[in-house]
Each structure stands twice: as structure tokens, then as C-alpha cells.
Design a protein around this motif. Sequence first.
Motif: not given
Length: 122
Positions: A61-84
Motif C-alpha cells: 500500500a502507498d501508505s506503508v511503502k518504504g517503511r514496511f517489508t514483507i518476506s517469507r520463508d517457505n522452509a519455515r512456513n512463515t511470512v513476516y512483516l518488518q515495520m519501521n
Amino acid sequence: QVQLVESGGGLVQAGGSLRLSCAASGRSFSTYAMGWFRQGPGKEDEFVASISWNGVNTWYADSVKGRFTISRDNARNTVYLQMNSLKPEDTAVYYCTADLVQTTLTGDHDFRGQGTQVTVSS
């Protein structure tokens, strides 16, 4: 079936950071596009970020672009959201979603979690 459990929410001051995690059960996690959505107090659901099944493509979303980062680790069945650089307007319940077809739309999802509260104080 996919069950999603979010964690990592909490209270943080403006300008701070949090990392949300969404742990998925089920053997088919890597076939799903994953997303983060949020619902602020008195507000409608809002798209935050999503990531393709293989992690190659991401959307924000434009409101979070540049501040939040989404990532995933399929080996761990986990998705992350880093919020700065969090802002008070980021205060919301954040929940993750799993969809066979990637979407930025709120509404029905193939699977969604219960959510985790993020509160940003000014």
C-alpha cells in the motif's frame, strides 16, 4: 487446509519498529500468495502488503511503502512483516491471509488468521 497464527504485535512509540510473524500449518504453504491486512479502530479493513508464492514479487500500500517489508520463508512456513518508522496511524489489528491467487483486495480470502494488535503511541 491452512491455519494461520500471527505474533509479534505490541505497543511501540512512534518511529519505532516491530516485526510481525505469521506461522502457517499445512504442507501447501508454498503454493499460496500471502498477504497482510489491517483494521484500525473505527476503520474498514485495509491492504498492507502481499508477496507471491515464491517471494519474487511483492506489493505494498502507498501508505506503508518504504517503511514496511514483507518476506517469507517457505522452509519455515512463515511470512513476516518488518515495520519501521511506525506512525500512530499504523495502529490496527494486523492479520495475515493466504490466497491461491494473489490479491490486494479486502474481503474473502482462502484463509486468514485472527490477527495481532499493533499500537503506536505518539
